[in-house]
Write a protein that holds these residues in place. Structure first.
Motif, mmCIF file in Angstrom:
data_model
loop_
_atom_site.group_PDB
_atom_site.id
_atom_site.type_symbol
_atom_site.label_atom_id
_atom_site.label_comp_id
_atom_site.label_asym_id
_atom_site.label_seq_id
_atom_site.Cartn_x
_atom_site.Cartn_y
_atom_site.Cartn_z
ATOM 1 N N GLY A 130 -3.508 86.247 55.567
ATOM 2 C CA GLY A 130 -3.199 86.890 56.201
ATOM 3 C C GLY A 130 -1.787 86.971 56.409
ATOM 4 O O GLY A 130 -1.032 86.310 56.333
ATOM 5 N N LEU A 131 -0.670 88.669 56.084
ATOM 6 C CA LEU A 131 0.411 88.015 56.170
ATOM 7 C C LEU A 131 0.567 87.977 57.077
ATOM 8 O O LEU A 131 2.609 88.049 58.056
ATOM 9 C CB LEU A 131 1.273 89.562 55.544
ATOM 10 N N GLY A 132 -0.035 88.087 58.775
ATOM 11 C CA GLY A 132 1.194 87.811 59.808
ATOM 12 C C GLY A 132 0.485 89.122 60.778
ATOM 13 O O GLY A 132 1.055 90.359 59.963
ATOM 14 N N GLN A 171 0.190 94.807 61.631
ATOM 15 C CA GLN A 171 1.730 94.485 61.313
ATOM 16 C C GLN A 171 2.729 93.810 62.615
ATOM 17 O O GLN A 171 3.045 91.949 62.028
ATOM 18 C CB GLN A 171 2.467 94.836 59.667
ATOM 19 N N PHE A 172 2.858 94.955 62.701
ATOM 20 C CA PHE A 172 4.091 94.637 64.097
ATOM 21 C C PHE A 172 3.241 95.195 65.588
ATOM 22 O O PHE A 172 2.252 96.464 65.265
ATOM 23 C CB PHE A 172 5.181 95.437 63.782
ATOM 24 N N LEU A 227 3.910 85.198 65.725
ATOM 25 C CA LEU A 227 3.682 85.827 64.713
ATOM 26 C C LEU A 227 2.171 85.062 64.596
ATOM 27 O O LEU A 227 2.218 83.796 64.569
ATOM 28 C CB LEU A 227 4.021 85.149 63.133
#
Lengths: 113, 112
Positions: free
Chosen positions: B103-105, B9-10, B86
């Protein structure tokens, strides 16, 4: 080409107020979409349209309404603003077809206080 | 409901490092797209992959579509600060091209 144009860029609303987010595209795209994006999150589909006069709900339609009277315009209406609607709103459009590119506007940052 | 799971995610890395971002699903997609979004802007398309096993290169970015068309990866070689942003994957469901599944990125920060 202007592409997808959204107005306004920023807006602060009080709880219970109403507003319309404008979206227009000049690419003659049939498909248009409204998304919301919360901080650090991906895109959630609010409503979409596959052509003038046709609209359908996405994942998170509650509290919103749309209309599509022309190919170019796809406004999003918030009737009774709530703090949960604080978000960045993106309008997008694309041509009909599986592999076509989605073009996005620059977004509207909405804060409800 | 079709889902696309992105990982990580990050990601925070130093300039010059390599990285891979993954986009996975249990569903089959007709195609997968990768978009990049910079702060204050809307997402912009990087690439579309259509055929299972397909590999596409865009300068230092390499995109791959899984053989079964259920997953995709983005590999960046020698990351630069300009790659910061992102990264979002989006899939077109088989038999339904009206909506993209997002997707959430992955939020990437490349530090000088």
């Amino acid at each position: 080409n202007a592409g997808v144009t959204q107005t306004p860029k920023f807006r602060i609303l009080k709880i219970g107020q109403s507003m319309t987010l404008q979206c227009t595209q000049d690419m003659n795209h049939n498909y248009m979409y409204w998304y919301r994006q919360d901080p650090g999150m991906g895109l959630k589909l609010i409503y979409y349209s596959v052509g003038a006069g046709i609209t359908d709900k996405g994942e998170v339609p509650n509290g919103y309404n749309v209309s599509r009277s022309t190919t170019e315009d796809f406004p999003l209406r918030l009737e009774l603003a709530a703090p949960s609607q604080t978000s960045v709103y993106f309008c997008a459009s694309k041509l009909t077809g599986v592999n076509t590119e989605a073009f996005f506007g620059q977004g509207t940052r909405l804060t409800v206080v | 409901t079709q889902l696309l799971e992105q990982s990580p995610q990050f990601l925070s890395i130093q300039e010059g490092e390599n990285l891979t971002v993954y986009c996975n699903s249990s569903s089959v997609f007709s195609s997968l797209q990768w978009y990049r979004q910079e702060p204050g802007e809307g997402p912009v398309l990087l690439v579309t992959v259509v055929t299972g096993g397909e590999v596409k290169k865009l300068k230092r970015l390499t995109f791959q579509f899984g053989d079964a068309r259920k997953d995709s990866s983005l590999h960046i070689t020698a990351a630069q600060p300009g790659d910061t942003g992102l990264y979002l994957c989006a899939g077109a469901a088989a038999g339904n091209n009206r909506k993209l599944i997002w997707g959430l990125g992955t939020s990437l920060a490349v530090n000088p």
